[in-house]
Motif scaffolding. Structure first.
Motif, PDB file in Angstrom:
ATOM      1  N   THR A 102      -1.119   5.501  11.211  1.00  0.00           N
ATOM      2  CA  THR A 102      -0.571   6.094  12.443  1.00  0.00           C
ATOM      3  C   THR A 102      -1.716   6.388  13.418  1.00  0.00           C
ATOM      4  O   THR A 102      -2.890   6.411  13.031  1.00  0.00           O
ATOM      5  N   LEU A 150       0.829  -1.196   0.000  1.00  0.00           N
ATOM      6  CA  LEU A 150       0.000   0.000   0.000  1.00  0.00           C
ATOM      7  C   LEU A 150       0.876   1.264   0.000  1.00  0.00           C
ATOM      8  O   LEU A 150       0.735   2.140  -0.844  1.00  0.00           O
ATOM      9  N   SER A 151       1.793   1.359   0.941  1.00  0.00           N
ATOM     10  CA  SER A 151       2.577   2.597   1.131  1.00  0.00           C
ATOM     11  C   SER A 151       3.540   2.846  -0.022  1.00  0.00           C
ATOM     12  O   SER A 151       4.055   1.915  -0.636  1.00  0.00           O
ATOM     13  N   SER A 187       6.712  -4.948   4.413  1.00  0.00           N
ATOM     14  CA  SER A 187       7.142  -6.008   5.322  1.00  0.00           C
ATOM     15  C   SER A 187       7.356  -7.309   4.557  1.00  0.00           C
ATOM     16  O   SER A 187       6.564  -7.652   3.686  1.00  0.00           O
ATOM     17  N   GLN A 242      -2.458   9.158  14.654  1.00  0.00           N
ATOM     18  CA  GLN A 242      -3.182  10.364  14.219  1.00  0.00           C
ATOM     19  C   GLN A 242      -4.274   9.965  13.213  1.00  0.00           C
ATOM     20  O   GLN A 242      -5.392  10.485  13.254  1.00  0.00           O
ATOM     21  N   TRP A 273       8.344   0.593   2.491  1.00  0.00           N
ATOM     22  CA  TRP A 273       8.057   0.010   3.809  1.00  0.00           C
ATOM     23  C   TRP A 273       7.358  -1.340   3.728  1.00  0.00           C
ATOM     24  O   TRP A 273       6.506  -1.630   4.567  1.00  0.00           O
ATOM     25  N   SER A 275       0.360   8.186   4.824  1.00  0.00           N
ATOM     26  CA  SER A 275      -0.989   8.302   5.391  1.00  0.00           C
ATOM     27  C   SER A 275      -2.012   8.625   4.310  1.00  0.00           C
ATOM     28  O   SER A 275      -3.158   8.177   4.378  1.00  0.00           O
TER      29      SER A 275
HETATM   30  C1  LIG Z   1       8.343  -1.386  10.360  1.00  0.00           C
HETATM   31  C2  LIG Z   1       7.313  -0.922   9.381  1.00  0.00           C
HETATM   32  C3  LIG Z   1       6.632  -1.855   8.608  1.00  0.00           C
HETATM   33  C4  LIG Z   1       5.697  -1.428   7.666  1.00  0.00           C
HETATM   34  N1  LIG Z   1       5.078  -2.359   6.857  1.00  0.00           N
HETATM   35  C5  LIG Z   1       4.265  -1.928   5.864  1.00  0.00           C
HETATM   36  C6  LIG Z   1       3.715  -2.859   4.916  1.00  0.00           C
HETATM   37  O1  LIG Z   1       3.947  -4.071   4.977  1.00  0.00           O
HETATM   38  N2  LIG Z   1       2.929  -2.378   3.921  1.00  0.00           N
HETATM   39  C7  LIG Z   1       2.654  -1.051   3.801  1.00  0.00           C
HETATM   40  O2  LIG Z   1       1.930  -0.683   2.885  1.00  0.00           O
HETATM   41  N3  LIG Z   1       3.163  -0.141   4.670  1.00  0.00           N
HETATM   42  C8  LIG Z   1       3.960  -0.554   5.694  1.00  0.00           C
HETATM   43  N4  LIG Z   1       4.502   0.364   6.569  1.00  0.00           N
HETATM   44  C9  LIG Z   1       4.262   1.793   6.331  1.00  0.00           C
HETATM   45  C10 LIG Z   1       3.350   2.436   7.353  1.00  0.00           C
HETATM   46  O3  LIG Z   1       2.036   2.001   7.190  1.00  0.00           O
HETATM   47  C11 LIG Z   1       3.525   3.955   7.189  1.00  0.00           C
HETATM   48  O4  LIG Z   1       4.792   4.283   7.729  1.00  0.00           O
HETATM   49  C12 LIG Z   1       2.425   4.740   7.857  1.00  0.00           C
HETATM   50  O5  LIG Z   1       1.197   4.549   7.212  1.00  0.00           O
HETATM   51  C13 LIG Z   1       2.728   6.245   7.889  1.00  0.00           C
HETATM   52  O6  LIG Z   1       3.118   6.717   6.644  1.00  0.00           O
HETATM   53  P1  LIG Z   1       4.462   7.587   6.532  1.00  0.00           P
HETATM   54  O7  LIG Z   1       5.563   6.837   7.203  1.00  0.00           O
HETATM   55  O8  LIG Z   1       4.638   7.955   5.107  1.00  0.00           O
HETATM   56  O9  LIG Z   1       4.194   8.872   7.407  1.00  0.00           O
HETATM   57  P2  LIG Z   1       3.457  10.206   6.937  1.00  0.00           P
HETATM   58  O10 LIG Z   1       2.148   9.885   6.309  1.00  0.00           O
HETATM   59  O11 LIG Z   1       4.416  11.047   6.173  1.00  0.00           O
HETATM   60  O12 LIG Z   1       3.157  10.881   8.348  1.00  0.00           O
HETATM   61  C14 LIG Z   1       4.166  11.569   9.090  1.00  0.00           C
HETATM   62  C15 LIG Z   1       3.495  12.131  10.349  1.00  0.00           C
HETATM   63  O13 LIG Z   1       2.436  13.038   9.970  1.00  0.00           O
HETATM   64  C16 LIG Z   1       1.226  12.626  10.580  1.00  0.00           C
HETATM   65  N5  LIG Z   1       0.100  12.920   9.702  1.00  0.00           N
HETATM   66  C17 LIG Z   1      -0.026  12.647   8.373  1.00  0.00           C
HETATM   67  N6  LIG Z   1      -1.227  13.031   7.920  1.00  0.00           N
HETATM   68  C18 LIG Z   1      -1.891  13.558   8.976  1.00  0.00           C
HETATM   69  C19 LIG Z   1      -3.195  14.117   9.169  1.00  0.00           C
HETATM   70  N7  LIG Z   1      -4.086  14.202   8.157  1.00  0.00           N
HETATM   71  N8  LIG Z   1      -3.536  14.564  10.403  1.00  0.00           N
HETATM   72  C20 LIG Z   1      -2.655  14.481  11.436  1.00  0.00           C
HETATM   73  N9  LIG Z   1      -1.415  13.950  11.326  1.00  0.00           N
HETATM   74  C21 LIG Z   1      -1.040  13.487  10.114  1.00  0.00           C
HETATM   75  C22 LIG Z   1       1.377  11.130  10.804  1.00  0.00           C
HETATM   76  O14 LIG Z   1       0.503  10.654  11.817  1.00  0.00           O
HETATM   77  C23 LIG Z   1       2.839  11.041  11.204  1.00  0.00           C
HETATM   78  O15 LIG Z   1       2.972  11.349  12.570  1.00  0.00           O
HETATM   79  C24 LIG Z   1       5.421  -0.048   7.532  1.00  0.00           C
HETATM   80  C25 LIG Z   1       6.101   0.883   8.335  1.00  0.00           C
HETATM   81  C26 LIG Z   1       7.037   0.469   9.239  1.00  0.00           C
HETATM   82  C27 LIG Z   1       7.770   1.507  10.054  1.00  0.00           C
END
Ligand SMILES: Cc1cc2nc3c(=O)[nH]c(=O)nc-3n(C[C@H](O)[C@H](O)[C@H](O)COP(=O)(O)OP(=O)(O)OC[C@H]3O[C@@H](n4cnc5c(N)ncnc54)[C@H](O)[C@@H]3O)c2cc1C
Length: 254
Positions: A240, A1-2, A34, A242, A32, A8
């Motif tokens: 997250t 997905l990501s 897994s 949030q 990201w 997000s």
């Molecule tokens: C160990 C690990 C395994 C993972 N495995 C997978 C996987 O298998 N498949 C997959 O698809 N993804 C996976 N992920 C990705 C994970 O789902 C994302 O990291 C997560 O959805 C957040 O996206 P981002 O890291 O791009 O953060 P961002 O979206 O950039 O967010 C950064 C910060 O801004 C905040 N934020 C963003 N938008 C808003 C809003 N509208 N209101 C308030 N706050 C907001 C967030 O809460 C966060 O604190 C994994 C991540 C990790 C760390």
């Protein structure tokens, strides 16, 4: 997905699946992921039209598909059992019958999978917190300072009580959501509540467990420093905390 530029904000993803006869050609980059490089199949969401969240579709991509490449493993602070890498689709061709659901149903499929996934994260986080409390309580009864077990100090015993209260209430939230799911009733809001409450509880309880053990808690001689690192990611993935608040508030204010 990501994706690197779509975390997000899932609906902004740019990975694209273009129909070509009896197959689709997928081009783009996922972040990201897994178990990337280990999995036999990848459930992949890609854009089949430019209609925002309504333009996404879901595909099963074999792990040995031509054009599928993987980035370097991320150097994470925990969850070392889980290899996380980018997955790069260089014009990966998949049969059209590997599409799950209709074109455009991808977002609904993803959201539904996330609802159930959040229950797993919530339950795991609660177990993590329970493990931390078990270690902390045992240590507090055994470790002596000022001529008596540290647990005999009300200041510390109350910390243990707060940990127990947080875990008990967290467990109730995910069991409630899981029972709704088992009964075939709507549980999306409750799953988001459970994910939020259980993972925040795990973060607090594991941090407090390190405190109960003092300096020993900060070493790798005891598991609580690892529990604290593992708890952190649960507040981040599967949406997250949030984003959980976004889901919950949308339900309440609908
Ligand atoms: C160990 C690990 C395994 C993972 N495995 C997978 C996987 O298998 N498949 C997959 O698809 N993804 C996976 N992920 C990705 C994970 O789902 C994302 O990291 C997560 O959805 C957040 O996206 P981002 O890291 O791009 O953060 P961002 O979206 O950039 O967010 C950064 C910060 O801004 C905040 N934020 C963003 N938008 C808003 C809003 N509208 N209101 C308030 N706050 C907001 C967030 O809460 C966060 O604190 C994994 C991540 C990790 C760390």
């Amino acid at each position: 997905l990501s994706e690197p530029l779509a975390g997000s904000d899932v609906a902004s993803m740019t990975t694209r699946a273009t129909r070509d006869g009896d197959s689709y050609v997928i081009k783009g980059r996922k972040a990201w992921i897994s178990h990337a490089g280990h999995a036999d199949f990848y459930t992949t969401f890609a854009r089949t039209s430019d209609d925002g969240g309504r333009g996404l579709s879901c595909f099963i991509v074999p792990g040995d598909a031509e054009g599928l490449e993987f980035g370097a493993p991320e150097k994470k602070m925990g969850l070392h059992c889980d290899t996380v890498r980018e997955v790069i689709f260089n014009d990966v061709r998949v049969d059209a019958d590997r599409r799950i659901g209709d074109e455009g149903q991808g977002m609904a499929i993803a959201l539904s999978a996330l609802d159930s996934g959040r229950l797993g994260i919530a339950a795991g986080a609660t177990g993590l917190a329970q493990g931390a409390l078990d270690v902390a309580a045992a240590y507090a009864k055994e470790r002596e300072q000022f001529g008596r077990p540290i647990a005999a100090n009300q200041g510390l015993a109350f910390l243990i009580a707060d940990m127990e209260a947080a875990i008990t209430s967290a467990r109730a939230t995910y069991l409630h959501a899981a029972r709704l799911r088992d009964a075939g009733r709507a549980f999306s809001k409750e799953a988001a509540v459970a994910k939020l409450v259980c993972t925040d509880a795990a973060m607090q309880v594991t941090t407090d467990a390190v405190q109960v053990l003092g300096g020993a808690g900060y070493t790798q001689d005891f598991p609580v420093e690892r529990y604290m690192r593992e708890a952190k990611v649960a507040q981040i993935f599967e949406g997250t905390n949030q984003i959980q608040r976004l889901v919950i508030s949308r339900h309440v204010l609908a």
